[in-house]
Design a protein around this motif. Sequence first.
Motif, PDB file in Angstrom:
ATOM      1  N   ILE A 125       0.678  -1.349   0.139  1.00 47.43           N
ATOM      2  CA  ILE A 125      -0.055  -0.308   0.553  1.00 47.43           C
ATOM      3  C   ILE A 125       0.992   1.359  -0.101  1.00 47.43           C
ATOM      4  O   ILE A 125       1.897   1.198   0.969  1.00 47.43           O
ATOM      5  N   TYR A 156      -4.171   5.826  -0.921  1.00 41.51           N
ATOM      6  CA  TYR A 156      -3.448   5.346  -1.060  1.00 41.51           C
ATOM      7  C   TYR A 156      -3.878   3.808  -2.150  1.00 41.51           C
ATOM      8  O   TYR A 156      -5.147   4.382  -2.202  1.00 41.51           O
ATOM      9  N   LEU A 196      -3.361   0.583  -3.445  1.00 42.50           N
ATOM     10  CA  LEU A 196      -2.458  -0.883  -4.146  1.00 42.50           C
ATOM     11  C   LEU A 196      -1.758  -1.404  -4.799  1.00 42.50           C
ATOM     12  O   LEU A 196      -2.347  -1.019  -5.907  1.00 42.50           O
ATOM     13  N   VAL A 199      -4.304  -8.608  -5.779  1.00 42.82           N
ATOM     14  CA  VAL A 199      -5.006  -7.312  -5.982  1.00 42.82           C
ATOM     15  C   VAL A 199      -6.664  -7.205  -6.097  1.00 42.82           C
ATOM     16  O   VAL A 199      -7.294  -6.554  -5.551  1.00 42.82           O
ATOM     17  N   LYS A 243      -9.085  -6.604  -2.843  1.00 43.18           N
ATOM     18  CA  LYS A 243     -10.183  -5.616  -2.539  1.00 43.18           C
ATOM     19  C   LYS A 243     -11.563  -6.105  -2.591  1.00 43.18           C
ATOM     20  O   LYS A 243     -12.161  -5.379  -2.305  1.00 43.18           O
ATOM     21  N   ALA A 256      -6.493   1.915  -2.290  1.00 46.41           N
ATOM     22  CA  ALA A 256      -6.229   0.856  -1.385  1.00 46.41           C
ATOM     23  C   ALA A 256      -8.050   0.691  -0.613  1.00 46.41           C
ATOM     24  O   ALA A 256      -7.529   1.262   0.905  1.00 46.41           O
ATOM     25  N   LEU A 288      -5.792   0.947   7.417  1.00 43.75           N
ATOM     26  CA  LEU A 288      -5.347   0.277   6.318  1.00 43.75           C
ATOM     27  C   LEU A 288      -5.101  -1.086   6.335  1.00 43.75           C
ATOM     28  O   LEU A 288      -5.121  -1.735   5.767  1.00 43.75           O
ATOM     29  N   PHE A 329      -6.886  -4.277   5.825  1.00 47.57           N
ATOM     30  CA  PHE A 329      -5.131  -5.329   4.576  1.00 47.57           C
ATOM     31  C   PHE A 329      -4.354  -6.109   5.618  1.00 47.57           C
ATOM     32  O   PHE A 329      -3.314  -6.515   5.034  1.00 47.57           O
ATOM     33  N   VAL A 385      -1.223  -7.939   2.398  1.00 49.60           N
ATOM     34  CA  VAL A 385      -0.332  -6.838   2.159  1.00 49.60           C
ATOM     35  C   VAL A 385       1.212  -6.582   3.054  1.00 49.60           C
ATOM     36  O   VAL A 385       1.116  -6.983   4.261  1.00 49.60           O
ATOM     37  N   ILE A 417       3.246  -1.657   4.479  1.00 45.15           N
ATOM     38  CA  ILE A 417       2.485  -0.034   3.740  1.00 45.15           C
ATOM     39  C   ILE A 417       3.375   1.165   3.915  1.00 45.15           C
ATOM     40  O   ILE A 417       4.139   1.017   5.247  1.00 45.15           O
TER      41      ILE A 417
END
Length: 195
Positions: A24, A31, A33, A46, A50, A135, A149, A153, A158, A161
């Motif tokens: 991220i 932000y 992805l 991805v 999402k 994101a 976030l 995630f 992920v 970040i």
Amino acid sequence: MILSTTEKNIQKARKILKNGGVIIYPTDTLYGLGADINNQEAIKKVFVLKGRNFQQPISVMVSNIKDIKKIALVNKNQKRFIQALLPGPFTIILKKKKNINKILTGGKNTIGVRMPDSKICQKLSYKMPITATSANISGQKPTLNVKKLANIFGDKKVELILKGPPKFCNTKFKRMTGKASAIIDLTFNPPKILR
């Protein structure tokens, strides 16, 4: 893992991307992805992260105008618009080149391209275009809060970040706007504003 956006951490993020991971990262708007667009499995991650329909395309981020020509067909008229708009908070729609993964474009013959006005983005995508989708979970409102976030995630693989300080943005935009990029379809003449 939330890290400040230093040169060292940008390189760490690039390494994750090259190894098929998802990050991220901050843009000039929201932000994003990020995954390597040449890695099909990373692109699938991805979509899954999402909860996005595979028939919906995901845009691509590039670091400069020359890189746009590697993924899309650009005529002289379109090039003028691109030079006027980018870098900036815009997604431009162009005809994709044949080498572009169909998963990325939702099977369409067009591709969305972003070139944010952000040094972070330009460094992350240098010679390595990456995905440029917000994101957030599809249908939910995006957030600029990195802790939120991480909650959304962090347990979903992920790997990193990057928290973006304003000093990494270029002169036009000092911080993220918090609004999605405008979408301009350059396959129409005159161009068509979609969002």
